[in-house]
Design a protein around this motif. Structure first.
Motif, PDB file in Angstrom:
ATOM      1  N   GLU A 194      10.659 -21.278 -83.170  1.00 32.81           N
ATOM      2  CA  GLU A 194       9.308 -22.114 -83.046  1.00 32.81           C
ATOM      3  C   GLU A 194       9.843 -23.617 -82.974  1.00 32.81           C
ATOM      4  OE1 GLU A 194       5.181 -22.832 -85.124  1.00 32.81           O
ATOM      5  OE2 GLU A 194       6.820 -21.897 -86.385  1.00 32.81           O
ATOM      6  N   GLN A 195      10.506 -24.159 -83.767  1.00 34.90           N
ATOM      7  CA  GLN A 195      10.792 -25.475 -83.610  1.00 34.90           C
ATOM      8  C   GLN A 195      11.681 -26.007 -82.588  1.00 34.90           C
ATOM      9  OE1 GLN A 195      12.142 -26.665 -87.563  1.00 34.90           O
ATOM     10  NE2 GLN A 195      10.682 -25.826 -88.504  1.00 34.90           N
ATOM     11  N   GLY A 196      12.642 -25.225 -82.313  1.00 34.53           N
ATOM     12  CA  GLY A 196      13.643 -25.244 -81.281  1.00 34.53           C
ATOM     13  C   GLY A 196      12.681 -25.420 -79.763  1.00 34.53           C
ATOM     14  N   PHE A 197      11.769 -24.535 -79.694  1.00 35.97           N
ATOM     15  CA  PHE A 197      11.164 -24.453 -78.328  1.00 35.97           C
ATOM     16  C   PHE A 197      10.136 -25.679 -78.233  1.00 35.97           C
ATOM     17  CE2 PHE A 197       7.245 -23.291 -76.031  1.00 35.97           C
ATOM     18  CZ  PHE A 197       7.691 -23.034 -74.916  1.00 35.97           C
ATOM     19  N   ALA A 198       9.386 -26.161 -79.365  1.00 30.25           N
ATOM     20  CA  ALA A 198       8.404 -27.260 -79.387  1.00 30.25           C
ATOM     21  C   ALA A 198       9.346 -28.553 -79.131  1.00 30.25           C
ATOM     22  CB  ALA A 198       7.865 -27.011 -80.667  1.00 30.25           C
ATOM     23  N   ASN A 199      10.607 -28.683 -79.593  1.00 32.10           N
ATOM     24  CA  ASN A 199      11.271 -29.739 -79.611  1.00 32.10           C
ATOM     25  C   ASN A 199      11.906 -30.125 -78.309  1.00 32.10           C
ATOM     26  OD1 ASN A 199      10.515 -31.647 -82.157  1.00 32.10           O
ATOM     27  ND2 ASN A 199      10.896 -29.524 -82.900  1.00 32.10           N
ATOM     28  N   SER A 200      12.418 -29.021 -77.437  1.00 33.48           N
ATOM     29  CA  SER A 200      13.018 -29.025 -76.328  1.00 33.48           C
ATOM     30  C   SER A 200      12.358 -29.158 -75.037  1.00 33.48           C
ATOM     31  CB  SER A 200      14.022 -27.766 -76.386  1.00 33.48           C
ATOM     32  OG  SER A 200      14.829 -27.570 -75.329  1.00 33.48           O
ATOM     33  N   LEU A 203       6.737 -30.302 -76.006  1.00 34.48           N
ATOM     34  CA  LEU A 203       5.466 -30.385 -76.627  1.00 34.48           C
ATOM     35  C   LEU A 203       5.200 -30.998 -77.927  1.00 34.48           C
ATOM     36  CD1 LEU A 203       5.566 -26.529 -75.727  1.00 34.48           C
ATOM     37  CD2 LEU A 203       4.169 -28.239 -74.658  1.00 34.48           C
ATOM     38  N   ALA A 204       6.174 -30.842 -78.834  1.00 33.97           N
ATOM     39  CA  ALA A 204       6.074 -31.527 -80.159  1.00 33.97           C
ATOM     40  C   ALA A 204       5.674 -32.880 -79.970  1.00 33.97           C
ATOM     41  CB  ALA A 204       7.429 -31.199 -81.143  1.00 33.97           C
ATOM     42  N   ALA A 205       6.026 -33.398 -79.040  1.00 39.39           N
ATOM     43  CA  ALA A 205       6.005 -35.088 -78.966  1.00 39.39           C
ATOM     44  C   ALA A 205       4.762 -35.500 -77.992  1.00 39.39           C
ATOM     45  CB  ALA A 205       7.165 -35.534 -77.952  1.00 39.39           C
ATOM     46  N   SER A 206       4.001 -34.374 -77.614  1.00 38.46           N
ATOM     47  CA  SER A 206       3.010 -34.640 -76.887  1.00 38.46           C
ATOM     48  C   SER A 206       1.496 -33.848 -77.470  1.00 38.46           C
ATOM     49  CB  SER A 206       2.925 -34.037 -75.434  1.00 38.46           C
ATOM     50  OG  SER A 206       4.042 -34.570 -74.908  1.00 38.46           O
ATOM     51  N   PRO A 207       1.188 -34.058 -78.668  1.00 38.72           N
ATOM     52  CA  PRO A 207       0.167 -33.345 -79.614  1.00 38.72           C
ATOM     53  C   PRO A 207      -1.170 -33.546 -78.604  1.00 38.72           C
ATOM     54  CG  PRO A 207       0.817 -35.149 -80.533  1.00 38.72           C
ATOM     55  CD  PRO A 207       1.831 -35.297 -79.578  1.00 38.72           C
ATOM     56  N   GLU A 208      -1.648 -34.599 -78.153  1.00 41.20           N
ATOM     57  CA  GLU A 208      -2.721 -34.743 -77.636  1.00 41.20           C
ATOM     58  C   GLU A 208      -2.853 -33.936 -76.316  1.00 41.20           C
ATOM     59  OE1 GLU A 208      -3.804 -38.971 -77.212  1.00 41.20           O
ATOM     60  OE2 GLU A 208      -4.002 -39.321 -79.381  1.00 41.20           O
ATOM     61  N   THR A 253      19.550 -23.694 -78.323  1.00 40.16           N
ATOM     62  CA  THR A 253      18.108 -24.056 -77.991  1.00 40.16           C
ATOM     63  C   THR A 253      17.960 -23.970 -76.469  1.00 40.16           C
ATOM     64  OG1 THR A 253      17.602 -25.675 -79.883  1.00 40.16           O
ATOM     65  CG2 THR A 253      16.008 -25.799 -78.253  1.00 40.16           C
ATOM     66  N   ALA A 254      18.639 -24.628 -75.876  1.00 43.88           N
ATOM     67  CA  ALA A 254      18.581 -24.544 -74.368  1.00 43.88           C
ATOM     68  C   ALA A 254      18.738 -23.170 -73.849  1.00 43.88           C
ATOM     69  CB  ALA A 254      19.687 -25.144 -73.650  1.00 43.88           C
TER      70      ALA A 254
END
Length: 368
Positions: free
Chosen positions: A250-256, A272-277, A3-4
Motif C-alpha cells: 500500500e505505501q510503496g504504491f502510494a509513494n511511487s 498519490l501520497a504527495a497529492s492528497p487534495e 516498488t518499481a
C-alpha cells in the motif's frame, strides 16, 4: 527496485484485464432447454502478441491480507453455475463510430470511437454505455464482447466506448469528459440507433468502473447524466487502492510516481501520497450524494489487483448519503479475465448466469 517492479506489475495486469470468453467458454454445450437457438457468446478478439511475438507474461499478483467484508453485501457463489449463452435475438452491430474528436496534451487531434449493438425490433430501447478497463493506460472498446452481446440480447442498445488515457497526456477529468461526450452523442442520435434517450446506464470494469461511478456521482448535465451505474471492481478511494494487500504494498504504491498517479494528479513527478487534495477530489466516495443514480457494484473476493474494500467504501458512502447502492461479492473471482496472463479460468465466474443475471435484473429495475 521492488516498488518499481510492483507498480509495473500492477499496470501490466490492469492493461491486460479483458473480460472476454476463454477457449473453455467456446466449448460450452448449448442449454438443454433451448439447444436449437443458443450458443456460446462471442469471444473478445485476442490481443496482438508482444513485440517479441510472445504472449504477454503474467506479472506478480498481490495476495489479500485481510478478509473480504460481506456484511452489507450480497454473495454470489458461481461454482457449478452455467456460462451465459447467446443467440436469443438478432443484433445489428455498427463498429468504429466516431463520437467525438479530442485534443491531446501535445495539441494533436484524436478521434474517439464507439461500437454499438442494437437489438432487433421497432421500439426504442434503453441504452447501456460500456466503459472498458485498462489501468488508465488503454481503453480497448473491444473488451467483454460476450457480456455486451448478452446484455444487448436482453433488450438494450449497448455502446462500448474508447476514451483518453494516460499515454495521451490525459487525466481522469478528460476521461469523464469523453464519457459525457459519448452519452450526449448517443442521446442526440437516439433515433438513428433506436435509443430511448430517457433511459441510460453506464457500465464500467476496473478503470472503467472507477470512471463510470465517478461520472455517476459528479455529472449534473441533463445531456449526459445517466439513470443508473454498474461498477465492476473499480476504485473509489485511490489513496487506499492497495490497502488489502498489506502496508508495504500500500505505501510503496502510494509513494511511487506511476501512471495511475499521473492520471489522477496530472503530473508524472507527483505521487498519490504527495497529492492528497487532488486524490480526494478524484475519489467517487468524496461526491456520494442522495441524488445520485442507483448503483450496482461487483467485486471478486479473490481480486489480486484492486482491493475488494474499494467497492465497499463506495457502497457504504452511497448508503450513508441516502443513495441507492447494491454490492455483490463474487466468491472465488479474481479481477475479471486474466486468461491472457496464464489464468484461463479467471473469466468463468464473471460470465456465469447468476452474475450476469444480476446485472440484467438491475437494468430492468432502473431503466423500466
Amino acid at each position: 527496485m521492488k516498488t518499481a517492479r510492483l507498480c509495473a506489475g500492477l499496470m501490466a495486469v490492469l492493461v491486460l484485464t479483458v473480460s472476454g470468453c476463454s477457449a473453455a467458454d467456446q466449448a460450452q454445450n448449448p442449454s438443454p432447454t433451448s439447444a436449437a437457438a443458443l450458443t456460446s457468446c462471442p469471444a473478445t478478439p485476442l490481443q496482438a502478441p508482444a513485440g517479441n511475438g510472445q504472449a504477454p507474461q503474467g506479472p506478480p499478483m498481490n495476495e489479500l491480507k485481510v478478509p473480504v467484508d460481506t456484511s452489507t453485501s450480497k454473495v454470489i457463489d458461481p461454482a457449478g453455475a452455467k456460462q451465459i449463452q447467446c443467440g436469443r435475438t438478432q443484433l445489428k452491430t455498427t463498429d468504429d463510430v466516431a463520437y467525438s474528436t479530442a485534443t491531446l496534451a501535445n495539441g494533436t487531434a484524436k478521434p474517439l470511437h464507439l461500437d454499438i449493438q442494437v437489438p432487433a425490433g421497432d421500439s426504442a430501447k434503453p441504452l447501456v454505455v460500456y466503459v472498458p478497463g485498462g489501468g488508465f493506460s488503454s481503453a480497448n472498446r473491444k473488451q467483454t464482447l460476450n457480456l455486451r452481446t448478452f446484455v444487448a440480447e436482453s433488450g438494450y442498445v449497448v455502446a462500448s466506448i474508447e476514451y483518453r488515457v494516460q499515454p495521451d497526456g490525459a487525466t481522469y477529468a478528460d476521461g469523464l469528459a469523453d464519457i459525457k461526450a459519448a452519452v450526449s452523442y448517443l442521446r442526440t442520435n437516439a433515433a438513428t440507433y433506436g435509443i430511448n434517450p430517457d433511459k441510460v446506464a453506464l457500465w464500467g470494469e476496473s478503470a472503467g468502473g472507477y470512471l463510470a461511478s465517478m461520472a455517476g456521482v459528479t455529472d449534473t448535465d441533463p445531456k449526459s447524466r445517466v439513470q443508473a451505474v454498474i461498477d465492476k471492481f473499480g476504485a473509489s478511494d485511490i489513496s487506499k487502492l492497495m490497502a488489502d494487500y498489506g502496508p508495504q504494498i500500500e505505501q510503496g504504491f502510494a509513494n511511487s510516481p506511476n501512471p495511475i498517479g499521473q492520471y489522477i494528479t496530472g503530473s508524472p513527478a507527483k505521487s498519490l501520497a504527495a497529492s492528497p487534495e487532488a486524490v480526494t477530489a478524484a475519489n467517487p466516495v468524496t461526491h456520494a450524494d442522495a441524488g445520485d443514480p442507483p448503483l450496482l457494484i461487483f467485486h471478486g473476493d479473490n481480486d489480486r489487483v484492486i482491493s475488494p474494500s474499494q467497492t465497499l467504501l463506495l457502497h457504504n458512502a452511497m448508503t450513508k448519503a441516502g443513495a441507492t447502492s447494491t454490492r455483490y461479492v463474487v466468491h472465488g473471482a479474481d479481477h475479471g479475465d486474466l486468461a491472457f496472463i496464464g489464468d484461463p479460468n479467471a473469466v468463468s465466474p464473471w460470465s456465469t448466469e447468476p452474475v450476469v443475471s444480476a446485472m440484467v435484473d438491475f437494468l430492468k429495475a432502473t431503466l423500466s
